[in-house]
Design a protein around this motif. Structure first.
Motif, PDB file in Angstrom:
ATOM      1  N   ARG A 178      26.902  62.421 116.157  1.00 43.92           N
ATOM      2  CA  ARG A 178      25.892  63.465 116.419  1.00 43.92           C
ATOM      3  C   ARG A 178      24.630  63.360 115.554  1.00 43.92           C
ATOM      4  O   ARG A 178      23.491  63.393 116.077  1.00 43.92           O
ATOM      5  N   VAL A 179      24.778  62.847 114.501  1.00 41.10           N
ATOM      6  CA  VAL A 179      23.631  62.873 113.507  1.00 41.10           C
ATOM      7  C   VAL A 179      23.803  61.479 112.711  1.00 41.10           C
ATOM      8  O   VAL A 179      24.753  60.887 112.206  1.00 41.10           O
ATOM      9  N   GLU A 181      21.509  59.782 109.757  1.00 40.70           N
ATOM     10  CA  GLU A 181      20.181  59.935 109.213  1.00 40.70           C
ATOM     11  C   GLU A 181      20.127  59.294 107.575  1.00 40.70           C
ATOM     12  O   GLU A 181      21.136  59.018 106.988  1.00 40.70           O
ATOM     13  N   TRP A 187      23.114  55.686 104.141  1.00 42.77           N
ATOM     14  CA  TRP A 187      22.956  56.668 105.318  1.00 42.77           C
ATOM     15  C   TRP A 187      24.042  57.812 105.483  1.00 42.77           C
ATOM     16  O   TRP A 187      25.016  57.685 104.779  1.00 42.77           O
ATOM     17  N   ARG A 188      23.922  58.906 106.304  1.00 41.50           N
ATOM     18  CA  ARG A 188      24.667  59.984 106.252  1.00 41.50           C
ATOM     19  C   ARG A 188      24.910  60.178 107.850  1.00 41.50           C
ATOM     20  O   ARG A 188      24.116  60.180 108.751  1.00 41.50           O
ATOM     21  N   THR A 190      27.229  62.049 110.996  1.00 45.33           N
ATOM     22  CA  THR A 190      28.019  63.165 111.297  1.00 45.33           C
ATOM     23  C   THR A 190      28.715  62.951 112.601  1.00 45.33           C
ATOM     24  O   THR A 190      27.870  62.739 113.621  1.00 45.33           O
ATOM     25  N   PRO A 196      30.071  65.452 107.247  1.00 46.96           N
ATOM     26  CA  PRO A 196      29.009  64.254 107.152  1.00 46.96           C
ATOM     27  C   PRO A 196      29.570  63.203 106.158  1.00 46.96           C
ATOM     28  O   PRO A 196      30.328  63.532 105.253  1.00 46.96           O
ATOM     29  N   LEU A 216      19.423  58.017 117.155  1.00 42.77           N
ATOM     30  CA  LEU A 216      19.904  58.935 116.156  1.00 42.77           C
ATOM     31  C   LEU A 216      19.182  58.723 115.044  1.00 42.77           C
ATOM     32  O   LEU A 216      18.923  59.890 114.140  1.00 42.77           O
ATOM     33  N   GLN A 381      12.123  58.450 113.476  1.00 41.37           N
ATOM     34  CA  GLN A 381      13.083  59.422 113.079  1.00 41.37           C
ATOM     35  C   GLN A 381      12.969  60.718 113.072  1.00 41.37           C
ATOM     36  O   GLN A 381      13.712  61.614 113.453  1.00 41.37           O
ATOM     37  N   ARG A 385      14.650  63.945 115.211  1.00 41.10           N
ATOM     38  CA  ARG A 385      15.188  65.119 114.662  1.00 41.10           C
ATOM     39  C   ARG A 385      14.927  66.319 115.596  1.00 41.10           C
ATOM     40  O   ARG A 385      15.378  67.507 115.846  1.00 41.10           O
TER      41      ARG A 385
END
Length: 385
Positions: A178-179, A181, A187-188, A190, A196, A216, A381, A385
């Protein structure tokens, strides 16, 4: 972090985990159920046809050949490395021609193959039918390559994943991302309902959804995913021992271990549906099977059992994409046509790229830089969002 549990993700996870890296593999559904589970499983070692039906841009067959040679060498070790059978068969293959222009293309590709160290032999029509009496009278020439073959895609991806897990990798199916970032120098990510995950590297090998995952992260890649069709007949006694391909038209035919005849070659489905199952095209069924029956007349007497569509992560130039995204350190992508053939090679290459070491083959011209839309990374980016 590996996003995509198809054959490329599974191979990358195996190579990374075996090298001692912590690996988590995420997939939106069940592993190996999309493109990797619907492919023909062909191992293309000699040069392939440059266009599938409906394909506007021809691929660069000569550029493919060093990659095909390197992939072929690695397929020889796959079952030993994975400690599993993937029904690997190296029974050789014929690429056929029916027109003078196609015959000239066979001769040209034979010269390329010789330079790449791939042994092929050019046969005239009578020589081809003497070598493979199943071929019909319209075949005017063929090239024979003893290295062509196939593996069972329904066994290959699970075998790679199981081997990766034995080396410590974690596989999380039904975990749609889903995410994605930036987080410090890494990087993170989710996925699903999980917390996350922090990771220094993201390997985007999500097949037809490669571009969506990149988006994403604010990375806009020009991808042109499509769905192509496969057709399978009822089982029959061992009849066709070799892979048969057409140099000028979209066709590949082989008899698999179970006895069925598998007919493919890139004929398009009705459309690519990113959210469900792409519907098959009746015109493609008729076109593909008519080709098969023309060059292999015994096919006319076989009953078609079923047809299905599988997604393909095509690029606008029809070439593979593999490498780190410029301006996004630690974000690597890999995908594109003939991913099954290249799977062992791309898995090793991704490990090297993730480690910052030299890859086993030159891929500098196959990087994602050629596919990036000219939008600044930070701006893209923020829009994501």
């Amino acid at each position: 972090m590996v996003i995509g549990a198809g054959v490329l993700g599974a191979s990358a996870a195996f190579h990374l985990a075996r090298a001692g890296h912590r690996v988590i593999v995420l997939d939106r559904g069940a592993p190996g159920r999309e493109g990797s589970g619907t492919t023909a499983g062909n191992l293309h070692v000699q040069a392939v046809h440059t266009r599938r039906p409906g394909q506007e841009v021809p691929l660069d067959s000569a550029r493919f050949l060093p990659l095909q040679r390197a992939a072929s060498d690695r397929w020889e070790k796959v079952e030993a490395e994975l400690d599993a059978s993937v029904e690997l068969r190296r029974s050789g293959g014929f690429t056929i021609a029916e027109t003078p222009e196609q015959r000239a293309e066979l001769i040209a590709k034979h010269a390329w193959e010789d330079r790449a160290g791939i042994a092929t032999e050019v046969l005239d029509g009578d020589g081809a039918r003497e070598a493979l009496p199943l071929l019909g009278p319209t075949v005017t020439a063929a090239t024979w390559c003893p290295l062509d073959g196939y593996a069972n895609p329904l066994l290959t991806t699970p075998a790679y994943l199981a081997a990766a897990v034995r080396h410590g990798a974690e596989v999380r199916p039904f975990s749609p991302v889903r995410v994605v970032e930036r987080s410090g120098s890494g990087w993170r990510v989710t996925a699903g309902t999980d917390a996350p995950i922090e990771t220094p590297r993201v390997l985007d090998v999500a097949g037809p959804w490669l571009g969506e995952i990149a988006a994403l992260a604010g990375i806009r890649l020009r991808m042109t995913p499509v769905a192509i069709q496969m057709h399978v007949t009822v089982r029959l006694p061992e009849t066709l021992r070799h892979l048969v391909q057409h140099i000028g038209e979209g066709l590949s035919v082989k008899q698999v271990t179970a006895g069925n005849l598998l007919v493919g070659g890139g004929w398009p489905a009705l459309r690519f549906d990113p959210d469900g199952r792409s519907p098959i095209s009746a015109a493609s069924v008729l076109g593909n099977m008519a080709q098969a029956a023309r060059v292999l007349p015994f096919v006319r007497g076989l009953r078609l059992l079923r047809a299905w569509a599988g997604p393909l992560a095509a690029t606008p130039d029809e070439m593979p994409v593999i490498g780190e995204v410029p301006g996004a350190p630690g974000f690597l992508v890999a995908g594109g046509t003939y991913a099954f053939t290249f799977a062992p090679l791309w898995g090793e290459t991704l490990r090297c790229l993730a480690e910052g070491t030299a890859p086993p083959v030159d891929v500098h011209d196959l990087g994602p830089d050629r596919l990036i839309d000219p939008v600044p990374f930070e701006q893209a980016q923020e829009q994501a969002r």
